[in-house]
Design a protein around this motif. Sequence first.
Motif, PDB file in Angstrom:
ATOM      1  N   GLY A  55       0.809  -1.210   0.000  1.00 14.66           N
ATOM      2  CA  GLY A  55       0.000   0.000   0.000  1.00 14.66           C
ATOM      3  C   GLY A  55       0.840   1.257   0.000  1.00 14.66           C
ATOM      4  N   ARG A  56       0.191   2.354   0.327  1.00 10.77           N
ATOM      5  CA  ARG A  56       0.871   3.643   0.336  1.00 10.77           C
ATOM      6  C   ARG A  56       2.094   3.642   1.270  1.00 10.77           C
ATOM      7  N   ARG A  84      -5.311   0.671  -4.176  1.00  9.12           N
ATOM      8  CA  ARG A  84      -5.508   1.722  -5.177  1.00  9.12           C
ATOM      9  C   ARG A  84      -4.574   2.893  -4.914  1.00  9.12           C
ATOM     10  N   ALA A  85      -4.349   3.198  -3.635  1.00 10.28           N
ATOM     11  CA  ALA A  85      -3.451   4.307  -3.303  1.00 10.28           C
ATOM     12  C   ALA A  85      -2.059   4.058  -3.853  1.00 10.28           C
ATOM     13  N   ALA A  86      -1.586   2.819  -3.756  1.00 14.13           N
ATOM     14  CA  ALA A  86      -0.262   2.483  -4.274  1.00 14.13           C
ATOM     15  C   ALA A  86      -0.223   2.569  -5.796  1.00 14.13           C
ATOM     16  N   VAL A 125      -5.973  -4.412  -6.249  1.00 16.17           N
ATOM     17  CA  VAL A 125      -6.960  -5.262  -5.580  1.00 16.17           C
ATOM     18  C   VAL A 125      -7.963  -4.354  -4.895  1.00 16.17           C
ATOM     19  N   GLY A 126      -9.250  -4.624  -5.095  1.00 15.39           N
ATOM     20  CA  GLY A 126     -10.257  -3.813  -4.423  1.00 15.39           C
ATOM     21  C   GLY A 126     -11.536  -3.694  -5.211  1.00 15.39           C
ATOM     22  N   ILE A 135     -12.229   0.678   2.984  1.00 18.52           N
ATOM     23  CA  ILE A 135     -13.329  -0.237   2.712  1.00 18.52           C
ATOM     24  C   ILE A 135     -13.301  -0.740   1.271  1.00 18.52           C
ATOM     25  N   GLN A 136     -12.824   0.120   0.352  1.00 15.74           N
ATOM     26  CA  GLN A 136     -12.775  -0.290  -1.050  1.00 15.74           C
ATOM     27  C   GLN A 136     -11.748  -1.403  -1.258  1.00 15.74           C
ATOM     28  N   HIS A 137     -10.659  -1.380  -0.511  1.00 15.73           N
ATOM     29  CA  HIS A 137      -9.659  -2.441  -0.636  1.00 15.73           C
ATOM     30  C   HIS A 137     -10.157  -3.727   0.025  1.00 15.73           C
ATOM     31  N   LEU A 138     -10.772  -3.586   1.187  1.00 14.86           N
ATOM     32  CA  LEU A 138     -11.268  -4.765   1.896  1.00 14.86           C
ATOM     33  C   LEU A 138     -12.281  -5.527   1.054  1.00 14.86           C
TER      34      LEU A 138
END
Length: 322
Positions: free
Chosen positions: A205-206, A233-235, A247-248, A268-271
């Motif tokens: 992740g980030r 998504r942040a990464a 992934v997400g 929550i979007q990643h989970l």
Amino acid sequence: MTILVIAEHDNARLKSSTLNTIGAAALIATLAEGDIHVLVAGHNVKAVSEAAARIAGVSKVLLADAAFPEGDLAENIAATVTALQGAYGYILTPATVYGKNIAPRIAARLDVAQISDVTSIVSADTFERPIYAGNAIATVKSHDPVKVITVRTTAFNAASEEGGGAVQENVASIDAGLSSRIVRREVTKLDRPELSSARRVVSGGRGVGSPENYAKVLEPLADTLGAAMGASRAAVDAGFAPNDYQVGQTGKIVAPELYVAVGISGAIQHLAGMKDSRVVVAINKDPEAPIFSVADYGLVGDLFSVVPELVEALNNKVVHQV
């Protein structure tokens, strides 16, 4: 009532998502007392059709082998499917980028509602699907004469690749007459397992900080575990990893046996894309990070020291066992 599964492939071999979609179709076939047909559409895809014919549970394979390279464009596949319509009560695609590009076009052409991201077959006309990023499950009953469904592949067992003996039949590949044309194809070759079907996944992740750190810290762990690599998504937005690693909710949905989340806070979007993993391991320096709420094992610490120590310990264990 006969079920049509649209096969996902790369013009050379079937994707594993097709096998899971056929697994879902088999459940519907039991309830609706129907046969399973598979459509293989594309250009020079005879080998894919032959592989589909060997899948257990499939009674017929329809080969739409186009003479033009655009045979596998979503517009042309939708036109091909609607030209076949009349014999099918269900049309299934995997809920992947490929399937999500095709199914809405078919539903629009047939003037029926699409049932998206199905995770459970309740009855022949009733299905369950996640909503609100997987925090609630909706039960959907469809009265449409044709049910166009995208299947969350991680929710269904894959059909066996061998054991079937389906009849193969040639059908016309329809050119929708649009201005879209294929300019070139680029195939990404990976030395690692494919993310969507991998048994183990290591995601960053980030918190990894940079593209260099993403490779330096995570690749040794993925190599040791024989894992695919993923990212939040942040990464991805920060340029740490390519888009197809995401992934997400807006990326890939995975459910591996082991998911290692490194430097991922757990939005929550990643989970929504990984919480069905059998075992989740989270490494984060923030003890309040939401990722720990879904983790089976959590380690609070600096990933830049923790991950190399973990890799060393795993390698020593492997050497000791050998």
